[in-house]
Design a protein around this motif. Sequence first.
Motif, PDB file in Angstrom:
ATOM      1  N   ALA A   1     -10.397   6.281   7.560  1.00  0.00           N
ATOM      2  CA  ALA A   1     -11.555   6.001   6.721  1.00  0.00           C
ATOM      3  C   ALA A   1     -12.440   5.044   7.487  1.00  0.00           C
ATOM      4  N   SER A   2     -13.755   5.319   7.492  1.00  0.00           N
ATOM      5  CA  SER A   2     -14.649   4.464   8.280  1.00  0.00           C
ATOM      6  C   SER A   2     -15.402   3.464   7.406  1.00  0.00           C
ATOM      7  N   ASN A   3     -15.107   3.492   6.095  1.00  0.00           N
ATOM      8  CA  ASN A   3     -15.639   2.435   5.225  1.00  0.00           C
ATOM      9  C   ASN A   3     -14.761   2.328   3.981  1.00  0.00           C
ATOM     10  N   GLY A   4     -15.046   1.297   3.181  1.00  0.00           N
ATOM     11  CA  GLY A   4     -14.203   1.024   2.019  1.00  0.00           C
ATOM     12  C   GLY A   4     -14.215   2.137   0.985  1.00  0.00           C
ATOM     13  N   GLU A   5     -15.384   2.726   0.794  1.00  0.00           N
ATOM     14  CA  GLU A   5     -15.492   3.784  -0.204  1.00  0.00           C
ATOM     15  C   GLU A   5     -14.604   4.970   0.143  1.00  0.00           C
ATOM     16  N   GLU A   6     -14.663   5.339   1.415  1.00  0.00           N
ATOM     17  CA  GLU A   6     -13.826   6.441   1.888  1.00  0.00           C
ATOM     18  C   GLU A   6     -12.342   6.115   1.711  1.00  0.00           C
ATOM     19  N   ALA A   7     -12.010   4.870   2.045  1.00  0.00           N
ATOM     20  CA  ALA A   7     -10.606   4.444   1.941  1.00  0.00           C
ATOM     21  C   ALA A   7     -10.115   4.606   0.502  1.00  0.00           C
ATOM     22  N   ILE A   8     -10.933   4.162  -0.456  1.00  0.00           N
ATOM     23  CA  ILE A   8     -10.554   4.247  -1.867  1.00  0.00           C
ATOM     24  C   ILE A   8     -10.384   5.700  -2.300  1.00  0.00           C
ATOM     25  N   GLN A   9     -11.311   6.536  -1.835  1.00  0.00           N
ATOM     26  CA  GLN A   9     -11.249   7.955  -2.195  1.00  0.00           C
ATOM     27  C   GLN A   9      -9.948   8.580  -1.678  1.00  0.00           C
ATOM     28  N   ILE A  10      -9.624   8.277  -0.415  1.00  0.00           N
ATOM     29  CA  ILE A  10      -8.395   8.835   0.170  1.00  0.00           C
ATOM     30  C   ILE A  10      -7.152   8.287  -0.540  1.00  0.00           C
ATOM     31  N   LEU A  11      -7.187   6.988  -0.851  1.00  0.00           N
ATOM     32  CA  LEU A  11      -6.051   6.385  -1.558  1.00  0.00           C
ATOM     33  C   LEU A  11      -5.817   7.080  -2.899  1.00  0.00           C
ATOM     34  N   ASP A  12      -6.903   7.318  -3.628  1.00  0.00           N
ATOM     35  CA  ASP A  12      -6.773   7.955  -4.938  1.00  0.00           C
ATOM     36  C   ASP A  12      -6.186   9.352  -4.819  1.00  0.00           C
ATOM     37  N   GLU A  13      -6.618  10.068  -3.780  1.00  0.00           N
ATOM     38  CA  GLU A  13      -6.163  11.450  -3.644  1.00  0.00           C
ATOM     39  C   GLU A  13      -4.737  11.547  -3.096  1.00  0.00           C
ATOM     40  N   LYS A  14      -4.396  10.651  -2.166  1.00  0.00           N
ATOM     41  CA  LYS A  14      -3.138  10.834  -1.430  1.00  0.00           C
ATOM     42  C   LYS A  14      -2.164   9.674  -1.601  1.00  0.00           C
ATOM     43  N   LYS A  15      -2.288   8.954  -2.708  1.00  0.00           N
ATOM     44  CA  LYS A  15      -1.466   7.741  -2.814  1.00  0.00           C
ATOM     45  C   LYS A  15       0.035   8.023  -2.764  1.00  0.00           C
ATOM     46  N   ASP A  16       0.419   9.232  -3.094  1.00  0.00           N
ATOM     47  CA  ASP A  16       1.850   9.546  -3.072  1.00  0.00           C
ATOM     48  C   ASP A  16       2.365   9.886  -1.678  1.00  0.00           C
ATOM     49  N   GLU A  17       1.435  10.104  -0.743  1.00  0.00           N
ATOM     50  CA  GLU A  17       1.862  10.446   0.618  1.00  0.00           C
ATOM     51  C   GLU A  17       1.742   9.259   1.562  1.00  0.00           C
ATOM     52  N   ILE A  18       0.841   8.316   1.197  1.00  0.00           N
ATOM     53  CA  ILE A  18       0.542   7.221   2.124  1.00  0.00           C
ATOM     54  C   ILE A  18       1.643   6.167   2.109  1.00  0.00           C
ATOM     55  N   VAL A  19       2.116   5.863   3.302  1.00  0.00           N
ATOM     56  CA  VAL A  19       3.253   4.956   3.401  1.00  0.00           C
ATOM     57  C   VAL A  19       2.803   3.557   3.825  1.00  0.00           C
ATOM     58  N   LEU A  20       1.589   3.468   4.363  1.00  0.00           N
ATOM     59  CA  LEU A  20       1.074   2.164   4.785  1.00  0.00           C
ATOM     60  C   LEU A  20      -0.428   2.258   5.053  1.00  0.00           C
ATOM     61  N   LEU A  21      -1.113   1.150   4.784  1.00  0.00           N
ATOM     62  CA  LEU A  21      -2.564   1.118   5.018  1.00  0.00           C
ATOM     63  C   LEU A  21      -2.907   0.016   6.011  1.00  0.00           C
ATOM     64  N   PHE A  22      -3.616   0.416   7.105  1.00  0.00           N
ATOM     65  CA  PHE A  22      -4.213  -0.578   7.989  1.00  0.00           C
ATOM     66  C   PHE A  22      -5.619  -0.821   7.474  1.00  0.00           C
ATOM     67  N   LEU A  23      -5.941  -2.077   7.206  1.00  0.00           N
ATOM     68  CA  LEU A  23      -7.211  -2.350   6.547  1.00  0.00           C
ATOM     69  C   LEU A  23      -8.014  -3.426   7.266  1.00  0.00           C
ATOM     70  N   ASP A  24      -9.227  -3.035   7.647  1.00  0.00           N
ATOM     71  CA  ASP A  24     -10.163  -3.990   8.221  1.00  0.00           C
ATOM     72  C   ASP A  24     -10.864  -4.688   7.064  1.00  0.00           C
ATOM     73  N   LEU A  25     -11.122  -5.988   7.202  1.00  0.00           N
ATOM     74  CA  LEU A  25     -11.765  -6.696   6.092  1.00  0.00           C
ATOM     75  C   LEU A  25     -13.257  -6.413   6.013  1.00  0.00           C
ATOM     76  N   ILE A  26     -13.918  -6.490   7.177  1.00  0.00           N
ATOM     77  CA  ILE A  26     -15.370  -6.320   7.165  1.00  0.00           C
ATOM     78  C   ILE A  26     -15.729  -4.874   7.448  1.00  0.00           C
ATOM     79  N   MET A  27     -16.218  -4.186   6.399  1.00  0.00           N
ATOM     80  CA  MET A  27     -16.586  -2.779   6.535  1.00  0.00           C
ATOM     81  C   MET A  27     -17.842  -2.525   5.725  1.00  0.00           C
ATOM     82  N   PRO A  28     -18.648  -1.541   6.120  1.00  0.00           N
ATOM     83  CA  PRO A  28     -19.822  -1.200   5.322  1.00  0.00           C
ATOM     84  C   PRO A  28     -19.407  -0.551   4.003  1.00  0.00           C
TER      85      PRO A  28
END
Lengths: 114, 360
Positions: free
Chosen positions: B32-59
């Motif tokens: 995900a190249s921004n926070g919105e995308e990250a949230i969208q992917i999390l909502d869709e795939k939360k059962d598959e995702i085993v870990l999130l690398f998260l940058d603090l400063i994103m558009p």
Amino acid sequence: MIKQLYQNIEGDYETAISRMQNDERIQKYLKFFLADESYMQLKNAIEMNDCDSAFRAAHTLKGVCQNMAFSSLSKVVEEITEELRAKNFEKAVEIFPEVVEKYEIVVNEIKKVI
Amino acid sequence: MKRNTLLIADDVLINRELLKDIFEGKFNILEASNGEEAIQILDEKKDEIVLLFLDLIMPKKDGLEVMKHMVLNGMMDTIPVIMITGEATVESDVKAYELGASDIIYKPFEPAVVTRRTQNIIELFEHRISIENELEIRTQELYESKKKLEQSNDFLINALSSVVEFRSLESGEHIQRVKKFTKIILRHWKVLHTEDQLTDEQIELMVNASALHDIGKIAIPDSILLKPGKLTEEEYAEMKKHTIYGCKMLENFKQEENEFYRYCYNICRYHHERYDGRGYPDGLKGDAIPICAQVVSVADVYDALVSKRVYKNSFTIEDAIRMIHDGECGIFSPKLLECFDDAKEDLIEATEKEQQTMKE
């Protein structure tokens, strides 16, 4: 060839190779570096007198330079990031030409090898 | 299915690529190249995702907002977050941990360190999740065996208490009705007298104990228990002893610390005591009579009044309530009478229902 590039830009080839495994990989990242927008964002923000945006862009550029092990460029970007963080905008403007100079050296050298 | 997807949320392509290179082949990787995308992917795939690398400063939305979204949607317990940051300052580290990050990695990334930390965190989370699942299964099992135990308990108490009824040729439903009335009155007592801090579990125990109130009658000889006519004074004195006999039986299995034992004992012994001290066997007075025994006492009397017996017809519900109030059938505490009044509607409803089923 890549090693030569790191010498020319005063970078840390040893670190880069340990991090990215081989020259082909490094080459891939050099292309990404050219495509990265944070330098342009920093330049624009400095021109627009926008200290906050300048800080964010500098911060991002710093991370990228560190990851690429571009030591010399990294160093000046780090300096300008700290000035911007402290909201010393005038001081940052003073340093900026040095950033431009180092960045252009890096870009020119990269263009030679890819 | 084993979760095996990493989500990398960072606006800088180089940073994402570096992490991708480290984990390529070992994990399925989403970016995900921004926070919105990250949230969208999390909502869709939360059962598959085993870990999130998260940058603090994103558009668009930043890392902080992504974490807030995760907290609000209960994802933080299953998806560990590793914060990606440019510099190590105490403030930013503390902030990241406060937000719920599991770990922080600093740029530039050192592959060996990142790999090891990531593996450790994933293992830790998987371990925790599996323990929690196990715990949930165990809790369910415990709950089920508790339910089974309660059922067999109920069965045993009912069987035991029906022994007396069976012998005295009384209608077998008396005990069930006393239980029902006791429960209704106790429930109202709980609400009226919060200072007693009566719990539902205690009520349940008292109700079960009420089934045993006449258990001592098993020791009363047939000549008295089954006598059709009026008892002589001597016979009546013997009859009264059923309260004592009941306790003696219980004492053989004494469990002093056990709440249920205490209720059984108190109910057996004191359900014929009177508020004015003229009851038996101990002539206890006023609030010295345990509440559980007072309640069973009034429930017992009430049921006797509204049911038909060999030797008498039943009174109407209204008459029964009035007689209890007027002290025609024993003297009860004002507090208990107040509670009895409060429970009146529920009692009437339950009584009518009982009488309906009796007819059928």
